[in-house]
Design a protein around this motif. Sequence first.
Motif, mmCIF file in Angstrom:
data_model
loop_
_atom_site.group_PDB
_atom_site.id
_atom_site.type_symbol
_atom_site.label_atom_id
_atom_site.label_comp_id
_atom_site.label_asym_id
_atom_site.label_seq_id
_atom_site.Cartn_x
_atom_site.Cartn_y
_atom_site.Cartn_z
ATOM 1 N N UNK A 1 0.827 -1.213 0.000
ATOM 2 C CA UNK A 1 0.000 0.000 0.000
ATOM 3 C C UNK A 1 0.854 1.251 0.000
ATOM 4 N N UNK A 2 2.074 1.100 0.379
ATOM 5 C CA UNK A 2 3.053 2.180 0.306
ATOM 6 C C UNK A 2 4.424 1.539 0.352
ATOM 7 N N UNK B 1 4.404 -0.557 3.770
ATOM 8 C CA UNK B 1 3.147 -0.516 4.495
ATOM 9 C C UNK B 1 2.255 -1.545 3.816
ATOM 10 N N UNK C 1 -0.746 -2.630 4.956
ATOM 11 C CA UNK C 1 -2.114 -2.563 5.443
ATOM 12 C C UNK C 1 -2.791 -1.340 4.847
ATOM 13 N N UNK C 2 -4.005 -1.523 4.362
ATOM 14 C CA UNK C 2 -4.700 -0.385 3.777
ATOM 15 C C UNK C 2 -5.198 0.539 4.880
ATOM 16 N N UNK C 3 -5.185 1.823 4.606
ATOM 17 C CA UNK C 3 -5.721 2.798 5.548
ATOM 18 C C UNK C 3 -4.822 3.046 6.733
ATOM 19 N N UNK C 4 -4.935 4.238 7.299
ATOM 20 C CA UNK C 4 -4.236 4.504 8.545
ATOM 21 C C UNK C 4 -2.769 4.769 8.413
ATOM 22 N N UNK C 5 -2.160 4.961 9.526
ATOM 23 C CA UNK C 5 -0.728 5.262 9.607
ATOM 24 C C UNK C 5 -0.079 4.089 10.324
ATOM 25 N N UNK C 6 0.370 3.166 9.494
ATOM 26 C CA UNK C 6 0.733 1.837 9.998
ATOM 27 C C UNK C 6 2.230 1.630 10.112
ATOM 28 N N UNK C 7 2.577 0.526 10.736
ATOM 29 C CA UNK C 7 3.980 0.161 10.875
ATOM 30 C C UNK C 7 4.562 -0.104 9.497
ATOM 31 N N UNK C 8 5.875 0.062 9.405
ATOM 32 C CA UNK C 8 6.601 -0.322 8.208
ATOM 33 C C UNK C 8 7.338 -1.622 8.470
#
Lengths: 113, 116
Positions: A30-31, A92, A94-101
């Motif tokens: 996702x990123x 990243x 996981x979709x959405x949010x500010x997630x762990x890398x």
Amino acid sequence: SQELEQSPQSLIVQEGKNLTINCTSSKTLYGLYWYKQKYGEGLIFLMMLQKGGEEKSHEKITAKLDEKKQQSSLHITASQPSHAGIYLCGADMTSGGYNKLIFGAGTRLAVHP
Amino acid sequence: EPEVTQTPSHQVTQMGQEVILRCVPISNHLYFYWYRQILGQKVEFLVSFYNNEISEKSEIFDDQFSVERPDGSNFTLKIRSTKLEDSAMYFCASSDSSTGGRNTQYFGPGTRLTVL
């Protein structure tokens, strides 16, 4: 498991040569983030890719994300000694949010004059 | 250019002692993270923090670890009773909440923790 594979593990090039580092995931990214780390120091952000087929350039460094968003490459044109360091891809997954890398193991680049 | 800062740069402690690692994230950022890197290994996620609470934590982040934002600028990682295997470089990171943007995390220079 959530893992990123980076290749090669290490690279030694002559100054002026081009080189490519790859980062591959079994899951959709996702990123995808590229960082540079000098030994024993912090991570310096280089570029972020988000969309399938996206390509970004900064100075002599170009990063691409494939259409399936599972593989990224970092290409350095006309390498210089200042490009030496450890290149890390971080993802990243996981979709959405500010997630762990999740990070790859890194590619150690040496550039010889 | 704004940057994440971390103190101390190097901390040496005896096994069983408590340590507090400090970070000052970029001022307008709202999301904060701790990662660690054991020598020669990958950078590993420990914990993320938003709106004064933990958003996510890894298996590494057990009861010996805690995080806090004691004031408007600092973000701390506490290890209550250090073990030899806690020896690592600890990185703080922060990201902003810009709409539509993804999660670009900016990292500090790290604190090297050595447990003897």
